[in-house]
Every structure is written in C-alpha cells, then in structure tokens.
Write an enzyme that holds these catalytic residues in place. Sequence first.
Site, PDB file in Angstrom:
ATOM      1  N   ASP A 121       0.871  -1.166   0.000  1.00  0.00           N
ATOM      2  CA  ASP A 121       0.000   0.000   0.000  1.00  0.00           C
ATOM      3  C   ASP A 121       0.918   1.228   0.000  1.00  0.00           C
ATOM      4  OD1 ASP A 121      -2.364   1.556   0.261  1.00  0.00           O
ATOM      5  OD2 ASP A 121      -2.021   1.690   2.414  1.00  0.00           O
ATOM      6  N   ASP A 123      -0.241   5.010   1.100  1.00  0.00           N
ATOM      7  CA  ASP A 123      -0.510   6.001   2.143  1.00  0.00           C
ATOM      8  C   ASP A 123      -0.491   5.381   3.532  1.00  0.00           C
ATOM      9  OD1 ASP A 123      -1.316   8.466   0.486  1.00  0.00           O
ATOM     10  OD2 ASP A 123      -2.542   6.868  -0.375  1.00  0.00           O
TER      11      ASP A 123
END
Length: 341
Positions: A121, A123
């Site tokens: 991922d 963020d």
Amino acid sequence: MLCHTQSIHVMGLAISLPLRSFGIGPGKAFWYGQLSGLVEIVAGILGVCFVQLANSLLPFALSFAAGAMLFVVFNEIIPEITSQNRTMSSWWLMGGFTVMMALDVISFDEFIMSVTHCIFDLDGLLLDTESIYTECMQQLCAPYGKNFSTETKLEMMGKSALEAGQILIRELNLPMTDEEFLAKSNELYTQAFPSAELLPGAERLIRHLANYNIPMAIGTGSSHELYTLKISGHRELFKLFDPVICTETKEIRLTKPEPDIFLACAEKFPNPPISMSQCLVFEDGENGVRAALSAGMRVVLVPSLPLSNYDPWILKHVTLKLDSLLKFDPVEFGLPPFDDV
C-alpha cells in the site's frame, strides 16, 4: 492438489494391478494405468468451473471423493498386495498412509511456498500521508462545523477519491456534491502532498528487496495523478516498483476491500507468482487487509492508527502485526536477510 494427485495414483493402481493379475506385462499395465488418469485433467478443469458455482457443495463432494478412494484401496489394492507378502505390505501401507495424512495436515502454501512477490500500500505505510490527509479533510469539513473522525477515516481508507467523498458526505451530512468534494479536496491535496516524507524503514526495505530482485508492486486507492504528486520527492525510489496499480477518481471496481487491486498487481508482475499465497501484502488499513485476505495473500499489518481502532477480526487474521517496517524480518517469510544485520 494433493487430493487430486492421490486420486490419480489410486486410479492408476486400480487399473494396473488387475491387468497384471491377468498376465499383462508390467510396462503395458503401467502405461494403461497412467493413461486412465488423463481424464482427470479434463474433469479437473470442469471441476474448477463447477466449484465457482457450488462452493457450498464442495465439502460434501470432497468427502465423497475421499470415500471413493478409500473404497478402492480397501476393496482392490489391499487384498492384492497382502496375498503375496502380508507383513511387508502392511508396513508399507501404514507408512504410506501416515505420510499422506501428515502432508494433508501441513499447509503447502505456507510451508513449502515462501514469499516470492511483495505488494505495498502507499498512504500511511510507505509515505507519511495519513496525517496530511487527515488535516486536509478537517480543513474541508471545518467550514460546515463538522469534525473528521477516526471512524470515518477508517471507512474511507483504500477507496477511490469519489467513493471516499461519498462516504464523507453521507457520514457527516455535508451540503456538497461529489464534484464539489473532488474539486475542493484536490485543491488541498495539491498544496500538501508534495511534502510527504517516507516512513521509517520504508526505504531500507524497498532497496533491500530490489537488491535481491524480489518483484515489488504498489496497489493504492490513489489516482495516478495523486500518486505522482505524493511520490514527487522520491521518484527514483518508486521507480523500483513494477507494476503500480492506482484507482482512478471515479473507479469503483478496484477499490478495497474487494481483492481486485491486489489480484491486478499479481497478474501484471513481469513474472507472476505461481500461487497468490506467494504474495506478501504490506498494509496499514482495514480495507486493505480484507482485500489481501480475500485475494488469498499473506498480510503484514503496520497500523497507522492505534490498534484499538481496528476490527478484532482483522487483528486475528493478519499474518503479522508490526509497529513499524523497521521491525520487519524478511527471513520469517523466506526472503533474504538484511545485509546490515
């Protein structure tokens, strides 16, 4: 796969042994037994298609198949072998069943298949954008006398910009349209996101995996435009990822917690993994963890919020929980150890 292999062996024996008892040579009996198993390839393909439509029947079908194999073993094979050398045959039979049961208990995906591909991922995991994101959303909500809560943030994590905006508008009852949210949020993001810094341990892990040619991908809920904005201070480092799968502003199909974005990463690797369980996903959000688990992948959770904010089911089913990427030990997943340890 183990059950399928066992069934081929049993079917081959069930054909070959009676043929031998009728005087057919060992070579011919062997090949007739092997050829009899080819039909299982076709049946296996049809079975895969059928399973997609009949998951609820799968336990009963597997039980029936296991019973059929045991019947063949006890009705055909045991009488044949014990008529010649009862003691030795019995010992070999018991040994074979012991090995078979042990292999059934062991999870091949986790025991034999080590991690070969990593998916990240963006963020809150690699980049410290969550605090920036929270500040932007609070600025957007403040003129309406609303507070951007942690609960709302958790629900929005991993979603496309449009879907996240719809959640925010609905939960806080904001008097704005989807288009107004997108325009206002993009204006705030453009000013804030270029200052995003890497989180501790991110660069070390990325460069380590790259040095050992471990394929790496990014699966993010950000649009390509926002992704480019966020990594603007670290472009050289993020060139090490291939592929990068973004979620465009008005796209719903690939949003987490659906597994599509991680499955797309696996499919678009230059050399895709043999099994989804060979992919290790690094996530900080609930929706991302659910997406990875739904894709059949292993998950390392590095929470960007206190653990008390996460669903207990998530905490129970992740493969590993870490306070920071600095604490990740690649050896635990069959990956090369850090050179500086």
